[in-house]
Design an enzyme around this catalytic site. Structure first.
Site, PDB file in Angstrom:
ATOM      1  N   TYR A  59      -2.770  -0.190  10.499  1.00 15.92           N
ATOM      2  CA  TYR A  59      -2.632  -0.662   9.120  1.00 15.92           C
ATOM      3  C   TYR A  59      -1.270  -0.238   8.560  1.00 15.92           C
ATOM      4  O   TYR A  59      -0.559  -1.035   7.934  1.00 15.92           O
ATOM      5  CB  TYR A  59      -3.765  -0.084   8.282  1.00 15.92           C
ATOM      6  CG  TYR A  59      -3.764  -0.454   6.824  1.00 15.92           C
ATOM      7  CD1 TYR A  59      -4.334  -1.641   6.385  1.00 15.92           C
ATOM      8  CD2 TYR A  59      -3.206   0.404   5.866  1.00 15.92           C
ATOM      9  CE1 TYR A  59      -4.350  -1.970   5.033  1.00 15.92           C
ATOM     10  CE2 TYR A  59      -3.216   0.081   4.526  1.00 15.92           C
ATOM     11  CZ  TYR A  59      -3.785  -1.101   4.113  1.00 15.92           C
ATOM     12  OH  TYR A  59      -3.791  -1.429   2.775  1.00 15.92           O
TER      13      TYR A  59
ATOM     14  N   SER B  84       0.852  -1.188   0.000  1.00 17.83           N
ATOM     15  CA  SER B  84       0.000   0.000   0.000  1.00 17.83           C
ATOM     16  C   SER B  84       0.884   1.232   0.000  1.00 17.83           C
ATOM     17  O   SER B  84       2.084   1.154   0.311  1.00 17.83           O
ATOM     18  CB  SER B  84      -0.875  -0.009   1.267  1.00 17.83           C
ATOM     19  OG  SER B  84      -1.509   1.233   1.491  1.00 17.83           O
TER      20      SER B  84
END
Length: 235
Positions: free
Chosen positions: A143, A130
């Site tokens: 995250y 990501s």
């Protein structure tokens, strides 16, 4: 001989799109997800489903067994967001679940797959990272932490694995229009934030699997060509 692929988090989003793309190119796919809808996706592409939670190491073992004697391509895609922003009020159950899916399952996938790839003399692995693997995202620090860990693993292992003819790399997309981001879709659009499609990310996953350089961290922006992230030297 057709390639054999295992894809985690394949009931929807990037995982489903990657599985469909690989199957269309002739690969036999084993799809893994805790969502039983993965069985419908597998049936649609002529693959096989393994229903289970990737935080359990046994699920990764089952997927590799289902692949059979070969495992050419591995997409470690399963991921989830965290709703906890402040460590002082962190729900430990939710925390352990997020770390389990985003971080531990990548290690479990490698643990199951690498013996097979080594026996056959090579393979190719892509992990879904990501933007949050390359920068701090204050909206979701847990995250962010897990995705940084994944990139650290790619950086540490890609060289040694390449010497065994196993490519290990990562895609690092920005916001992707998937079920994981559905709750914020209208808010992102209202703010003028463009989102990638799952199909766009899947195309980059396949490119890395087939021809990518080991250790590539491929950054994906909506509306821009994919570009490898260049790590700055330590001062």
């Amino acid at each position: 001989m057709s390639d054999v692929a295992v894809v985690t988090g394949a009931a929807g989003g990037i995982g489903e799109a990657a599985a469909r793309r690989l199957a269309a190119s002739g690969a036999r796919c084993v799809l893994v997800d805790r969502d039983p809808r993965v069985e419908d996706v597998a049936a649609a592409i002529g693959g096989e489903a393994v229903v289970g939670d990737v935080t359990d190491p046994e699920v990764s073992q089952r997927a590799v067994v289902a692949a059979g004697d070969r495992l050419d391509l591995l997409v470690l895609n399963a991921g989830t967001n965290s709703v906890d922003k402040d460590p002082a009020t962190l729900d430990l159950g939710r925390y352990q679940a997020v770390v389990g899916v985003n971080q531990h399952s990548v290690v479990y996938g490698l643990r199951a797959a690498l013996p097979v790839m080594r026996r056959q003399g090579g393979g190719s692995i892509v992990v879904t990272a990501s933007f949050a693997s390359l920068r701090g995202v204050e909206q979701d620090p847990i995250y962010t932490m897990t995705k940084h860990a994944v990139i650290g693993l790619v950086r540490a292992l890609s060289g040694p694995l390449a010497r065994e003819h196993i490519r290990f790399s990562a895609v690092c997309p920005g916001l992707v229009d998937t079920p994981l981001t559905a709750a914020g879709r209208d808010r992102f659009r209202a703010a003028g934030i463009s989102m990638l499609t799952a199909a766009e990310v899947a195309a980059s996953v396949e490119q890395l699997l087939r021809t990518g350089e080991p250790g590539t961290e491929l950054v994906l922006h909506a509306g821009r060509a994919p570009a490898p992230y260049v790590v700055a030297p330590i001062p």
